[in-house]
Scaffold this motif. Structure first.
Motif, short mmCIF file in Angstrom:
data_model
loop_
_atom_site.label_atom_id
_atom_site.label_comp_id
_atom_site.label_asym_id
_atom_site.label_seq_id
_atom_site.Cartn_x
_atom_site.Cartn_y
_atom_site.Cartn_z
N ASN A 9 -5.46 -2.60 0.30
CA ASN A 9 -5.12 -3.53 1.38
C ASN A 9 -6.40 -3.89 2.13
O ASN A 9 -7.27 -3.04 2.33
CB ASN A 9 -4.11 -2.90 2.34
CG ASN A 9 -3.45 -3.92 3.24
OD1 ASN A 9 -2.47 -4.55 2.86
ND2 ASN A 9 -3.96 -4.08 4.46
N VAL A 16 0.04 -2.02 6.20
CA VAL A 16 0.02 -0.93 5.24
C VAL A 16 1.28 -0.06 5.26
O VAL A 16 1.59 0.61 4.28
CB VAL A 16 -1.21 -0.03 5.46
CG1 VAL A 16 -2.47 -0.72 4.97
CG2 VAL A 16 -1.35 0.37 6.93
N TRP A 55 0.84 -1.20 0.00
CA TRP A 55 0.00 0.00 0.00
C TRP A 55 0.87 1.25 0.00
O TRP A 55 0.51 2.28 -0.57
CB TRP A 55 -0.94 0.02 1.21
CG TRP A 55 -1.63 1.34 1.37
CD1 TRP A 55 -1.44 2.26 2.36
CD2 TRP A 55 -2.60 1.93 0.48
NE1 TRP A 55 -2.22 3.38 2.15
CE2 TRP A 55 -2.95 3.20 1.01
CE3 TRP A 55 -3.21 1.50 -0.69
CZ2 TRP A 55 -3.87 4.04 0.39
CZ3 TRP A 55 -4.13 2.34 -1.32
CH2 TRP A 55 -4.45 3.58 -0.78
N GLY A 74 -2.61 -7.45 0.34
CA GLY A 74 -2.47 -6.19 -0.37
C GLY A 74 -1.93 -6.37 -1.77
O GLY A 74 -1.32 -7.41 -2.09
#
Length: 422
Positions: free
Chosen positions: A266, A167, A135, A248
């Motif tokens: 994600n 993330v 991400w 993700g």
């Protein structure tokens, strides 16, 4: 020396927003070892701080990078990157409320990155460990201010750099990346079960009684009504969340030498408990997806512009640390490299909760985090980096407390600092 080894080792260092001036410790025809890092010192004055100005260190770290050439065009590499606060005391976090972190005076090492990777020019790269989530490919272009920024892109959730939900600097990730011409893509899965105590993330610690918005002033003074509203609040707000695996992906395309478009997302499920302990557990989905556009190169002379937008669910938090059922985040960053070491820049962050959140009887019934920051950075040479940055905060929060609706605004700030890169 094989150029693939060099590229692999250096890529691990320059991938992070604050690159270090790496020192090559050893190299031969098969192996390479580089060492790098930086020490940061800054003075922060901020209207939301109880004591100001405050001297803190942010982004101080040491990094060890290894690369080993194998047969058939394969290269193995590994990265160990550790952060620490050399000054002791409490640190400074650029959350929407910009409050001081809790902590003691001991110097603590924290793992920023730690992974091993196998790379091949044709077959791509597969990596295992703690590393930047895919991400971050989408939003990294705007994450180049020095003090403030990164508040709306969803990469630094739960004040732990996005480690828990994959993330940011994601924990326990398996990741695959490859590039075909101007097209690059990455996929990952996060193999972990981790929990977050949202009562610790909460920034106020005392919610007080709450009341729905659609009642009269007299009704707001009714004690029974307030108790009912408080229970309604506890019913909608989470106390702890426990994540299972997350997933993700990202994809980027270079339209021309200086223009790149990136998309990604994600997703992960978590089990939640409520502030009302009588309510059983429930399962929710944390997702974020969005688009990023980057133009230029920060290290080259001239203009650099980056922007991204995302939509997320149960991913970001409000000013009190409560999870937002849905929100939209926007970030913008621009800079101009004058070619003499000077780089003026500006950044804008905006995170807005949806109307569904405002309709629930929470203490924060309207949440809009929004600020702009302006700064100038100066690279004296490859080792010495100095900066000054100011923040103008336009945030708006409407809070129900003690039966009354009050409005609070964001706090402005200013900071100066110096980094020694080694």
């Amino acid at each position: 020396m094989n150029k693939t080894i060099i590229a692999t080792a250096l890529a691990a260092i320059i991938a992070a927003p604050a690159a270090s001036a790496a020192v090559q410790v050893y190299q031969d025809n098969t192996n390479q070892f580089t060492f790098g890092g930086q020490l940061d010192a800054r003075l922060i004055t901020d209207q939301s701080l109880k004591h100001s100005p405050n001297m803190v260190s942010k982004g101080t770290h040491v990094s060890f990078n290894f690369a080993h050439k194998m047969s058939d065009g394969w290269t193995a590499s590994s990265v160990f990157d550790w952060g620490f606060d050399p000054f002791g005391g409490k640190g400074f976090t650029t959350t929407p409320k910009d409050q001081l972190d809790t902590g003691d005076s001991k110097i603590k090492l924290t793992s920023r990155l730690g992974y091993v990777a196998l790379s091949n020019d044709m077959y791509g790269t597969i990596s295992f460990g703690k590393q930047w989530g895919v991400w971050y490919d989408v939003v990294s272009g705007t994450d180049n201010a020095v003090i403030w920024g990164g508040s709306a892109d969803g990469a630094y959730t739960f004040s732990n750099n996005g480690a828990t939900n994959g993330v940011g600097r994601a924990d326990r990730v398996i990741q695959y990346r490859n590039t075909i011409g101007d097209f690059s893509f990455a996929v990952q899965t996060q193999l972990q079960q981790d929990s977050v105590d949202l009562t610790a993330v909460n920034m106020d610690g005392n919610f007080g009684p709450v009341a729905p918005m659609n009642v009269t002033e007299a009704e707001r003074k009714d004690e029974n009504l307030l108790k009912a509203a408080k229970k309604q609040y506890d019913k909608y707000h989470l106390a702890t969340i426990e994540y299972n695996n997350t997933y993700g992906m990202s994809a980027s395309y270079t339209l021309m030498s200086d223009l790149q478009v990136v998309v990604g997302g994600n997703i992960g499920k978590f089990t939640s408990t409520y502030k009302d302990s009588s309510i059983g557990k429930s399962q929710r989905t944390d997702y974020i997806y969005g688009l990023g556009i980057n133009y230029g190169n920060l290290s080259h002379e001239g203009l650099y512009v980056a922007a991204n937008v995302n939509k997320n669910q149960w991913h970001q938090a409000d000013v009190n640390g409560n999870m937002l059922p849905e929100a939209v985040g926007v970030e913008f960053y621009t800079a101009y490299n004058l070619g003499n070491g000077l780089r003026p820049y500006a950044v804008f962050n905006h995170l807005q909760s949806n109307e569904d959140y405002a309709s629930k009887a929470g203490t924060v019934v309207e949440s809009k985090m929004q600020y702009a920051a302006f700064g100038v950075a100066y690279s004296w040479d490859k080792n010495i980096f100095m900066y000054a940055e100011g923040k103008v905060d336009f945030s708006d929060y409407k809070t129900v407390k003690d039966g009354n609706v009050t409005k609070s605004e964001g706090k402005n700030g200013f900071g100066v600092g110096i980094r020694y890169k080694f």
